[in-house]
Design a protein around this motif. Sequence first.
Motif, PDB file in Angstrom:
ATOM      1  N   ASP A 232       0.810  -1.221   0.000  1.00  0.00           N
ATOM      2  CA  ASP A 232       0.000   0.000   0.000  1.00  0.00           C
ATOM      3  C   ASP A 232       0.845   1.274   0.000  1.00  0.00           C
ATOM      4  N   HIS A 233       1.992   1.235   0.663  1.00  0.00           N
ATOM      5  CA  HIS A 233       2.872   2.403   0.756  1.00  0.00           C
ATOM      6  C   HIS A 233       4.316   1.946   0.558  1.00  0.00           C
ATOM      7  N   ILE A 234       5.080   2.701  -0.222  1.00  0.00           N
ATOM      8  CA  ILE A 234       6.509   2.422  -0.392  1.00  0.00           C
ATOM      9  C   ILE A 234       7.292   3.702  -0.155  1.00  0.00           C
ATOM     10  N   LEU A 235       8.276   3.643   0.727  1.00  0.00           N
ATOM     11  CA  LEU A 235       9.227   4.737   0.877  1.00  0.00           C
ATOM     12  C   LEU A 235      10.337   4.503  -0.136  1.00  0.00           C
ATOM     13  N   GLU A 236      10.263   5.215  -1.251  1.00  0.00           N
ATOM     14  CA  GLU A 236      11.211   5.047  -2.357  1.00  0.00           C
ATOM     15  C   GLU A 236      12.461   5.871  -2.060  1.00  0.00           C
ATOM     16  N   LEU A 237      13.479   5.179  -1.571  1.00  0.00           N
ATOM     17  CA  LEU A 237      14.704   5.829  -1.104  1.00  0.00           C
ATOM     18  C   LEU A 237      15.888   5.606  -2.028  1.00  0.00           C
ATOM     19  N   GLY A 238      15.767   4.676  -2.959  1.00  0.00           N
ATOM     20  CA  GLY A 238      16.920   4.290  -3.758  1.00  0.00           C
ATOM     21  C   GLY A 238      17.194   5.172  -4.954  1.00  0.00           C
ATOM     22  N   ALA A 257       6.156   7.146  -2.010  1.00  0.00           N
ATOM     23  CA  ALA A 257       6.730   8.403  -1.541  1.00  0.00           C
ATOM     24  C   ALA A 257       8.108   8.562  -2.152  1.00  0.00           C
ATOM     25  N   GLN A 258       8.243   9.523  -3.061  1.00  0.00           N
ATOM     26  CA  GLN A 258       9.524   9.785  -3.721  1.00  0.00           C
ATOM     27  C   GLN A 258      10.393  10.601  -2.780  1.00  0.00           C
ATOM     28  N   ILE A 259      11.452   9.972  -2.259  1.00  0.00           N
ATOM     29  CA  ILE A 259      12.276  10.602  -1.232  1.00  0.00           C
ATOM     30  C   ILE A 259      13.757  10.608  -1.584  1.00  0.00           C
ATOM     31  N   GLY A 260      14.302   9.426  -1.922  1.00  0.00           N
ATOM     32  CA  GLY A 260      15.749   9.275  -1.905  1.00  0.00           C
ATOM     33  C   GLY A 260      16.433   9.235  -3.244  1.00  0.00           C
ATOM     34  N   VAL A 261      17.753   9.407  -3.158  1.00  0.00           N
ATOM     35  CA  VAL A 261      18.613   9.395  -4.343  1.00  0.00           C
ATOM     36  C   VAL A 261      19.871   8.579  -4.060  1.00  0.00           C
TER      37      VAL A 261
END
Length: 339
Positions: A232-238, A257-261
């Motif tokens: 349901d939710h993904i913390l996209e950190l990669g 959630a677009q967060i990381g690089v």
Amino acid sequence: MLSRHYALSQDGSSLSLAQATKTVPDLAPNSILIKIRAASLNYRDLLTMGDAGGTRDGLTPLSDAAGEVIAIGSSVTRWKIGDRVSPNFFPAWLGGAFSPVHLSNALGGGQTDGVLCEYLVIDQAAAVAIPDHLSFVEAATLPCAGVTAWHALFERGKLTAGETVLVQGTGGVALFGLQLAAAQGARVIVTSSSDAKLERAAALGAWKTINYKNQPDWDQAAMALTGGHGVDHILELGGPDTYDRSIAAIAPGGKIAQIGVLSGFGAQPNLTPLQFKNASINGICVGSVEHYARLNAFIAEHAIHPIVDQVFAFDEAPLAYEQLRGAGHFGKIAITFDR
């Protein structure tokens, strides 16, 4: 009054970190003077040190700190001397919709001095109260990573009990996501290349874990764990290396959630599957003072303690950077100013 601080100084084509002193500015009527007691590092701080072209010579780095109020301006009403506070990552984003103007004013990046200093002057509205049960070191881990996870899952994600969350890795944002989601009653899947770290994540409340070194198709593993429904939710950190798998693993109506690089910038995933899943991507860049205050209320309610991997003394700040660069940490790396 003089304040010891660290400065990023031009050293040829790169930046070096060294101690210096500077005069503490006078208080404006609405300002408070904070004696910094602890600070913490984020991946963003490595990017700032590596950006010699975009970082002002002599910049004081770091965005995350906690301390106590030792002086107040003549018009200050929110705080009194002795209060335990933490400055927000974006000092002027108090609440409401985000404005791009805040990007240039974020603490410790580009042109705006940060918190790796003994004393900090900041507007009274830019600070939040520290939960009573947290130490200064623990509270200093929250402004960037903690607020980011909260913003992603609760403010934009509207996370509810019983939903499934996938977090990538075991860095600061990932572990805050795990702790906050577990406290909310969600089922959390954690990915990592280290079985030892995954065991620690399970002890913190992870529902399931995936070693992506052993299972490189971790998106398929996540689908299997959820009975083919997806997450349901993904913390996209990669970043570029993980995005297509996040899209493959997201559930119908789910939120990424677009967060990381961590694997670089410029991700160009195939977005078509999102349309047929009615799923969405939320861009997340830390959060507001109001977000931070609500995060702290939740942390206090659930007696959550941030995970701190290692604490360095103020004089050891360069070693803290090296520890972060080595990427072997589990949770946050902090610096204490107490002697």
